[in-house]
Design a protein around this motif. Sequence first.
Motif, short mmCIF file in Angstrom:
data_model
loop_
_atom_site.label_atom_id
_atom_site.label_comp_id
_atom_site.label_asym_id
_atom_site.label_seq_id
_atom_site.Cartn_x
_atom_site.Cartn_y
_atom_site.Cartn_z
N VAL A 17 0.84 -1.20 0.00
CA VAL A 17 0.00 0.00 0.00
C VAL A 17 0.88 1.24 0.00
O VAL A 17 2.03 1.22 0.39
N SER A 18 0.32 2.33 -0.43
CA SER A 18 1.00 3.61 -0.36
C SER A 18 0.33 4.46 0.71
O SER A 18 -0.73 4.11 1.23
N MET A 19 0.97 5.57 1.06
CA MET A 19 0.41 6.45 2.07
C MET A 19 -0.99 6.93 1.68
O MET A 19 -1.86 7.10 2.52
N ALA A 20 -1.21 7.11 0.40
CA ALA A 20 -2.50 7.61 -0.05
C ALA A 20 -3.61 6.59 0.15
O ALA A 20 -4.78 6.93 0.22
N GLU A 21 -3.21 5.33 0.24
CA GLU A 21 -4.21 4.26 0.36
C GLU A 21 -4.47 3.87 1.81
O GLU A 21 -5.25 2.98 2.09
N TYR A 91 2.66 -0.42 18.70
CA TYR A 91 1.68 -1.15 17.89
C TYR A 91 1.35 -0.40 16.61
O TYR A 91 1.30 -0.97 15.52
N SER A 92 1.16 0.89 16.74
CA SER A 92 0.79 1.69 15.57
C SER A 92 1.90 1.67 14.52
O SER A 92 1.64 1.46 13.33
N LEU A 93 3.14 1.86 14.94
CA LEU A 93 4.25 1.89 13.99
C LEU A 93 4.55 0.52 13.38
O LEU A 93 5.08 0.44 12.28
N ALA A 94 4.20 -0.54 14.09
CA ALA A 94 4.46 -1.89 13.57
C ALA A 94 3.38 -2.36 12.62
O ALA A 94 3.68 -2.99 11.60
N PHE A 95 2.11 -2.03 12.89
CA PHE A 95 1.04 -2.69 12.15
C PHE A 95 0.09 -1.80 11.39
O PHE A 95 -0.70 -2.30 10.59
N PRO A 97 -0.78 0.86 8.35
CA PRO A 97 -0.14 1.16 7.05
C PRO A 97 0.68 2.43 7.14
O PRO A 97 0.31 3.39 7.80
N GLY A 98 1.81 2.41 6.48
CA GLY A 98 2.67 3.58 6.39
C GLY A 98 3.43 3.50 5.11
O GLY A 98 2.95 3.85 4.05
N ASN A 99 4.66 2.98 5.19
CA ASN A 99 5.43 2.69 3.99
C ASN A 99 6.08 1.32 4.16
O ASN A 99 5.71 0.58 5.07
N LYS A 100 7.03 0.97 3.33
CA LYS A 100 7.62 -0.36 3.37
C LYS A 100 8.51 -0.58 4.59
O LYS A 100 8.82 -1.72 4.93
N PHE A 101 8.89 0.50 5.26
CA PHE A 101 9.86 0.38 6.35
C PHE A 101 9.29 0.66 7.73
O PHE A 101 9.85 0.23 8.73
N LEU A 102 8.18 1.37 7.80
CA LEU A 102 7.59 1.70 9.09
C LEU A 102 6.12 2.05 8.92
O LEU A 102 5.72 2.60 7.89
N GLY A 103 5.33 1.71 9.93
CA GLY A 103 3.91 1.99 9.88
C GLY A 103 3.60 3.46 10.18
O GLY A 103 4.49 4.30 10.28
N TRP A 182 8.53 -4.77 8.77
CA TRP A 182 9.10 -5.29 7.53
C TRP A 182 8.54 -6.65 7.16
O TRP A 182 8.29 -6.94 6.00
N ILE A 183 8.36 -7.50 8.17
CA ILE A 183 8.01 -8.90 7.89
C ILE A 183 6.53 -9.18 8.08
O ILE A 183 5.95 -10.00 7.37
N TRP A 184 5.89 -8.51 9.03
CA TRP A 184 4.48 -8.80 9.32
C TRP A 184 3.53 -7.66 8.99
O TRP A 184 2.32 -7.87 8.90
N GLY A 185 4.04 -6.45 8.85
CA GLY A 185 3.16 -5.31 8.67
C GLY A 185 2.60 -5.21 7.27
O GLY A 185 3.08 -5.84 6.32
N ILE A 186 1.59 -4.40 7.12
CA ILE A 186 0.95 -4.17 5.82
C ILE A 186 1.94 -3.46 4.90
O ILE A 186 2.38 -2.35 5.18
N GLY A 187 2.31 -4.11 3.80
CA GLY A 187 3.23 -3.51 2.84
C GLY A 187 4.68 -3.55 3.24
O GLY A 187 5.52 -2.91 2.60
#
Length: 433
Positions: A17-21, A91-95, A97-103, A182-187
């Motif tokens: 996902v992207s930030m816009a999504e 929890y927010s930063l891990a799971f 949506p944000g970008n590929k490296f951080l929520g 990176w491994i479990w989060g969205i995107g």
Amino acid sequence: MKRKYLTTPIWAMIPSVSMAETSDWIKPITDISAGDTTWVMVATILVLFMTIPGLALFYGGMVRKKNVLATMMHSFATACLIGLIWVAVGYSLAFTPGNKFLGGFDRTFLHGLDLFTEKGLLTIYPGAATIPESVFMLFQMAFAIIAGAIITGAFAERMKFSALLWFVGLWSLLIYVPTAHWIWGIGGWLASDGVLDYAGGTVIHVNAGVAGLVAAIMIGKRVGYGREVMAPHNLVITLIGTAMLWFGWFGFNAGSALAADARAGMALATTQVAAIAGALTWTLIEVCSKHKPSALGLASGAVAGLVGITPAAGFVSIQSALFIGIITSAICYIGATKLKYWFGYDDTLDAFGIHGIGGIAGAVLTGVFVSTDISGADTTIWRQTESVLITIAYSAIGSFIILKIIDKIIGLRVEYDDERKGLDLVLHGERVE
């Protein structure tokens, strides 16, 4: 036609996902399952039970009597500190949506968690669409807690309590949280590359084991290490802790299905098989090496087998779990009894020797034994190895920087005389009679 035992894995259902999504991922939960919710709630309790009292007892029995309370305090204090960080922003930063490296920050201080709207109950994590988000959040909190607690075994008996809290807290926020995304989060970028980590072989065990190794090396060896006998003061406590870890590990692995289904059943079975294989392998190696079969060896082998199967539990067959338990236990035996003496570091309770090395072995073996008939997922040995190398580098470098800063500000290690007296009395004003 071959029977498909399990459905498509959770991570495969979550596209990048992207930030816009981002807002599109806050979805209504239309079908809460009582069975799934009950099982994940029980699994959450089991995973927390692994840390307090499981890991606290496992570690507490292996140190000297003068340090038992301080060592057990590590697990209890870590549970409180990381739990608070998880609620605030972890929890927010891990799971989310944000970008590929951080929520992102959609769930800062759990804002919006389990709120009913005109669309019904909402969740930010579509892989857990049949349980309330609060249950998923607490399940993942228990994972974050035990990751931080595992580290403390590497430098037991010599680190300041204040320094420990700063290190574990910053490590959880700056190292664990991004890796989990990176491994479990969205995107997450490693998930998008097809890396498989069912329940935390890389995210938890490799990550924590490497951090523990870096800390043990930077703090230095215990006073008298290699010259004095430093035998465990009470292996009965350690065996009780092992039993609690083994029991709780069913929630750790089978709970990661996030549902009461065939995937959870397979993870339950593979977990048990790998544990018994690991325990017996370690004992057999002891006997073949002309040593007596020890209680500590049996406990260490069981934990090694459990660590090895963690990244693979829902992706491999029961027969493969047997081999993973045997291979991981044999490798961890070398790590715990040979490697640290060859390289001269003092990994007090083998946090790296069992969790770090076992996590590395399990992650790579997932690429060897993964079965598409069981999991509907596939990966390669190189893909798994790459994720391990990335995690090792990030955890090692990040941990080194954090520890250096803490050392400059407040110092990492207790004074020589304080270490001789014991941390129970010096740091906490208490002792075991």
